[in-house]
Design an enzyme around this catalytic site. Structure first.
Site, PDB file in Angstrom:
ATOM      1  N   ARG A  10       1.374  -1.520   7.200  1.00 21.73           N
ATOM      2  CA  ARG A  10       1.713  -0.220   6.626  1.00 21.73           C
ATOM      3  C   ARG A  10       2.715   0.584   7.468  1.00 21.73           C
ATOM      4  NH1 ARG A  10      -2.689   3.058   3.665  1.00 21.73           N
ATOM      5  NH2 ARG A  10      -0.672   3.830   2.940  1.00 21.73           N
ATOM      6  N   HIS A  26     -11.786   5.657   5.641  1.00 21.16           N
ATOM      7  CA  HIS A  26     -11.236   6.849   6.311  1.00 21.16           C
ATOM      8  C   HIS A  26     -12.258   7.989   6.319  1.00 21.16           C
ATOM      9  CE1 HIS A  26      -7.049   5.330   4.967  1.00 21.16           C
ATOM     10  NE2 HIS A  26      -7.063   5.263   6.283  1.00 21.16           N
ATOM     11  N   GLU A  54      -0.362   9.512   1.561  1.00 25.87           N
ATOM     12  CA  GLU A  54      -1.110  10.412   2.446  1.00 25.87           C
ATOM     13  C   GLU A  54      -1.235   9.856   3.865  1.00 25.87           C
ATOM     14  OE1 GLU A  54      -5.277  12.639   2.288  1.00 25.87           O
ATOM     15  OE2 GLU A  54      -5.540  10.484   2.145  1.00 25.87           O
ATOM     16  N   ASP A  55      -1.288   8.526   3.974  1.00 24.03           N
ATOM     17  CA  ASP A  55      -1.615   7.948   5.279  1.00 24.03           C
ATOM     18  C   ASP A  55      -0.483   7.999   6.292  1.00 24.03           C
ATOM     19  OD1 ASP A  55      -4.288   7.288   4.753  1.00 24.03           O
ATOM     20  OD2 ASP A  55      -3.609   5.650   3.477  1.00 24.03           O
ATOM     21  N   ARG A  75      -8.860   2.531  11.707  1.00 24.28           N
ATOM     22  CA  ARG A  75      -7.421   2.782  11.579  1.00 24.28           C
ATOM     23  C   ARG A  75      -6.872   3.792  12.598  1.00 24.28           C
ATOM     24  NH1 ARG A  75      -5.644   1.305   6.320  1.00 24.28           N
ATOM     25  NH2 ARG A  75      -6.714  -0.643   5.870  1.00 24.28           N
ATOM     26  N   CYS A 134      -5.176  10.230  -1.366  1.00 29.32           N
ATOM     27  CA  CYS A 134      -4.243   9.292  -0.735  1.00 29.32           C
ATOM     28  C   CYS A 134      -2.910   9.139  -1.475  1.00 29.32           C
ATOM     29  CB  CYS A 134      -4.899   7.936  -0.554  1.00 29.32           C
ATOM     30  SG  CYS A 134      -5.491   7.251  -2.075  1.00 29.32           S
ATOM     31  N   ASP A 185       0.805  -1.226   0.000  1.00 28.57           N
ATOM     32  CA  ASP A 185       0.000   0.000   0.000  1.00 28.57           C
ATOM     33  C   ASP A 185       0.839   1.277   0.000  1.00 28.57           C
ATOM     34  OD1 ASP A 185      -2.837  -0.721   0.064  1.00 28.57           O
ATOM     35  OD2 ASP A 185      -2.325  -1.798   1.894  1.00 28.57           O
TER      36      ASP A 185
HETATM   37  C1  CIR Z   1      -5.442   0.645   2.806  1.00 27.50           C
HETATM   38  O1  CIR Z   1      -6.394  -0.069   3.094  1.00 27.50           O
HETATM   39  O2  CIR Z   1      -4.721   1.141   3.673  1.00 27.50           O
HETATM   40  C2  CIR Z   1      -5.141   0.895   1.344  1.00 27.50           C
HETATM   41  N1  CIR Z   1      -5.487  -0.254   0.587  1.00 27.50           N
HETATM   42  C3  CIR Z   1      -5.884   2.104   0.830  1.00 27.50           C
HETATM   43  C4  CIR Z   1      -5.456   3.377   1.499  1.00 27.50           C
HETATM   44  C5  CIR Z   1      -6.123   4.570   0.930  1.00 27.50           C
HETATM   45  N2  CIR Z   1      -5.741   5.731   1.663  1.00 27.50           N
HETATM   46  C6  CIR Z   1      -6.415   6.848   1.698  1.00 27.50           C
HETATM   47  O3  CIR Z   1      -7.468   6.963   1.094  1.00 27.50           O
HETATM   48  N3  CIR Z   1      -5.939   7.827   2.428  1.00 27.50           N
END
Ligand code: CIR
Length: 256
Positions: free
Chosen positions: A85, A160, A65-66, A130, A247, A60
């Site tokens: 992650r 999110h 962004e995360d 999360r 993201c 991922d």
């Molecule tokens: C996840 O589940 O963490 C990733 N497959 C997708 C993350 C998407 N992030 C976001 O929209 N900020």
């Protein structure tokens, strides 16, 4: 000037985390091509790209962004809610360190950047699977001295907070009412996504423009009718990984 930190799509994207969308085969070459179009769209809107190499073992990791919240004064590194992650943070931190002092969420706090919606000096934080209460409390404490307020918002049925609501400008939000309560945002004008496009609430504002997935023409029309300039990009393969447009980048201003 704007900088957009992005990361190349990695070969393991198909093994991504999924919470609310069914697993489908992902064409990684097509995802990469779409990601390049997304990068070009950001450049066309005035961003200078800073692109990290792919992380072959971190499925991922394109969703940068995360792992960080970049504010004008500081960066807050997150501690992503998904164990798979956590190793994404370090390499993004190295890049961001050049531009801002760096703070960090520590265990047992968890926080995903996708859960943090900034409007002015207010940060709305999704109380999602999360991001936990400890992560939000740490964020509040880290940023109090910089004049930010932190407000928890319950989400349901989505990954999110920013799957459900994003900023169009400082007084207008795009929102999916099935996933987040409108009442939490009573002080804002709200445009709702078209009911036929449940995933359309995630748009990325850069300067005066909005970037959004090409797959949501009805919601796009609502935004155009409201006077917004919208750039549409096809990110269908990234959407299969439960990603969208906010993201895939960390966009921030620098004085250069
Ligand atoms: C996840 O589940 O963490 C990733 N497959 C997708 C993350 C998407 N992030 C976001 O929209 N900020």
């Amino acid at each position: 000037m704007w900088i957009a930190v992005t990361r190349e799509v990695g070969p393991a994207l198909g093994n991504c985390e999924l919470s609310h969308v069914p697993r489908e085969a992902i064409d990684v070459a097509r995802a990469s091509a779409q990601h390049r179009d997304y990068q070009r769209a950001l450049e066309a809107l005035g961003c200078r790209l800073l692109t990290l190499p792919a992380e072959p073992d971190l499925p991922d990791s394109v969703f940068v962004e995360d792992v960080a919240i970049v504010l004008d004064e500081v960066v807050v590194l997150t501690r992503p809610g998904a164990l798979s992650r956590r190793a994404e943070v370090a390499s993004v931190a190295e890049v961001l360190r050049r531009y801002r002092p760096v703070l960090a969420i520590e265990a047992p706090g968890t926080l995903d950047g996708g859960d943090v919606l900034r409007v002015g000096r207010a940060l709305y934080v999704g109380e999602s699977a999360r991001s936990n209460a400890e992560g939000m409390a740490q964020l509040r404490q880290l940023l109090a001295g910089h004049g930010y307020t932190v407000h928890g918002v319950l989400t349901h049925g989505c990954l999110h907070l920013k799957s459900a609501v994003t900023r169009l400008n400082d007084h207008t939000l795009l929102l999916q009412p099935a996933w987040v309560g409108r009442d939490r945002f009573a002080d804002f004008q709200v445009i709702e996504v078209d009911p036929a496009e449940p995933h359309a609430a995630n748009v990325l504002r850069i300067g005066d423009a909005l970037v959004m997935p090409a797959s949501f023409p009805r919601t796009r029309q609502r935004l155009v009718d409201a006077g917004f300039h919208v750039t549409a990009v096809d990110v269908s393969e990234l959407q299969k990984a439960e990603g969208a447009v906010t993201c895939c980048s960390l966009v921030f201003r620098v004085n250069e």
